[in-house]
Design an enzyme around this catalytic site. Structure first.
Site, PDB file in Angstrom:
ATOM      1  N   GLY A 171       0.829  -1.209   0.000  1.00  0.00           N
ATOM      2  CA  GLY A 171       0.000   0.000   0.000  1.00  0.00           C
ATOM      3  C   GLY A 171       0.855   1.247   0.000  1.00  0.00           C
ATOM      4  CG  ASN A 172      -0.458   4.647  -1.516  1.00  0.00           C
ATOM      5  OD1 ASN A 172      -1.106   5.508  -0.932  1.00  0.00           O
ATOM      6  ND2 ASN A 172      -0.936   3.949  -2.535  1.00  0.00           N
TER       7      ASN A 172
END
Ligand code: CTP
Length: 417
Positions: free
Chosen positions: A204-205
């Site tokens: 993810g980020n």
């Protein structure tokens, strides 16, 4: 605007510090008036440092300036967060036994209270009656959130998130927005996509979704019919008054955006989309092998590019470019190249990295057209950036309606490398 932030004595008092910061970032002069009990939770030094204003709790301090009357009279808005059961009771009874309650008796401006207490206290007939009394008198009392409370218990009584309190409070005093997006359908993606590796892990980020949420909120305020495609956005940040479609992966986000593209006037890709996903998703949790792990990734489709390719005449497609400068060029150099490559009508370029861009921090964008020319710049809170960006969208929609050329400027820009 002059805002009084009243803080009553509850555990949630610490969250008022975040609320204070949001109100200050929105450009307001905030004076904190804690109750004496509130100072047991967060000290005066914190409030003074964060507000840049003196803090007093008693009507006997600053008597020469008749503070207990002046603060309320001069306020444009009073926000009480947290409003405890005791504070609600004293306000409903019209007591003036400390500076905050005295201020509430002298204020003629809008007043918003954000309650926080244990569920039993919130449901107690005394509190129910006090809230009804205050609402009858025109005080805006928010409903508390339902969630984790102090200790192990949970239920209604949790202080609403600072963003929600700030939005509700400022909406009381903001002039009604120009309805320049009335009759328009706006679809905004927000947050960050997650690509599963196995049933418990993902790639993810750091995107919180706040900028996309601010755009959706402002578009709705301006009269648009808004859908927010939210990729892993904290539920507490999701705005009221817009349709919310929750997605997790890039494939789901692409499907949600593409499905709605044919009927949208404006498409905004504010989501941070994962460029890659694991080539295979394990059915069961991947175990340690003792010999490292190599993950093979495949590229995700470019959602924005697909939306640009399929855009109808008159439709406005907006992208974001989160950039860090490097040895090959500045943030803006990379932004210009991306604008030409992506072909979106507008590309909002922002610098990201330590302390900028992601999360609960101010933002600054330079908005480029498809040729990489500067259309406008916007900075400040994420709401300010949303307003500036939507102003540019409205100008483009109007241009398409009139057939006139848009205004561009080669103004010097202020993005860091
Ligand atoms: N975007 C997209 N689909 C992707 C990647 C990005 O739709 N697979 C969109 C983002 O929502 C944003 C814009 O494209 O509006 C630019 O995203 P960014 O991550 O800055 O650019 P990339 O295309 O991923 O290019 P790079 O990572 O090489 O800078």
């Amino acid at each position: 605007m002059r805002i009084v932030l009243g803080v009553a004595g509850g555990i949630a008092a610490y969250k008022a510090a975040l609320l204070l910061r949001l109100l200050r970032e929105a450009g307001h002069d905030v004076r904190v008036v804690p109750t004496p009990a509130a100072l047991e939770f967060v000290g005066a030094v914190t409030w003074e440092a964060l507000s840049g204003r003196p803090v007093t709790t008693s009507v006997f301090e600053g008597a020469d300036a008749v503070e207990h009357v002046r603060i309320g009279r001069e306020a444009d808005l009073v926000v009480v967060a947290p409003a405890t059961a005791d504070l609600l009771a004293r306000a409903a009874a019209g007591l003036a036994d400390d500076l905050l309650t005295a201020t509430l008796l002298t204020a003629t401006c809008p007043v918003l209270m954000a309650p926080a207490m244990h569920t039993e206290m919130w449901h107690h007939p005394a509190t129910v009656a006090n809230v009804a009394t205050l609402r009858d008198r025109g005080v805006h009392v928010l409903d508390p959130d339902d969630g984790r409370l102090t200790g192990a218990d949970s239920g209604p009584g949790r202080l609403p998130e600072p963003e929600a309190i700030a939005a509700a409070a400022l909406a009381l005093v903001e002039p009604p927005a120009a309805q320049d997006l009335a009759g328009r359908r706006v679809v905004v993606s927000a947050g960050g996509t997650r690509e599963p590796l196995d049933p418990v892990r993902f790639l993810g980020n750091r995107s919180s979704g706040r900028q996309g949420v601010a755009i959706a909120t402002d578009a709705a305020r301006r009269g648009a019919d808004v859908t927010l495609v939210a990729a892993n956005v904290d539920a507490a940040l999701l705005p009221d008054g817009v349709e919310v479609v929750t997605v997790e992966t890039t494939a789901q986000l692409q499907e949600a955006m593409t499905e709605r593209a044919s009927t949208a006037d404006v498409l905004v890709m504010a989501a941070a989309v994962a460029d890659y996903r694991p080539a295979a998703v394990a059915d069961a949790k991947v175990k340690k092998s003792g010999d490292g792990l190599t993950i093979s990734l495949v590229e995700n489709p470019d959602v924005l590019a697909g939306l640009v390719a399929g855009a109808r005449p008159g439709q406005v497609v907006v992208g974001f470019a989160a950039e860090t400068g490097d040895e090959h060029g500045s943030v803006l150099d990379h932004g210009r190249a991306k604008a030409r490559r992506k072909g979106a009508d507008l590309l909002a370029v922002n610098a990201v990295g330590a302390g900028t861009g992601f999360g609960d921090v101010p933002n600054a964008v330079v908005v480029l057209d498809a040729a990489g020319e500067v259309v406008t710049e916007a900075s400040g809170s994420k709401a300010d950036v949303a307003r500036g960006l939507l102003d540019a969208v409205v100008a483009l929609l109007a241009r398409d309606a009139d057939g006139a050329a848009p205004e561009t400027s080669a103004a010097p820009t202020t993005l860091p490398r």
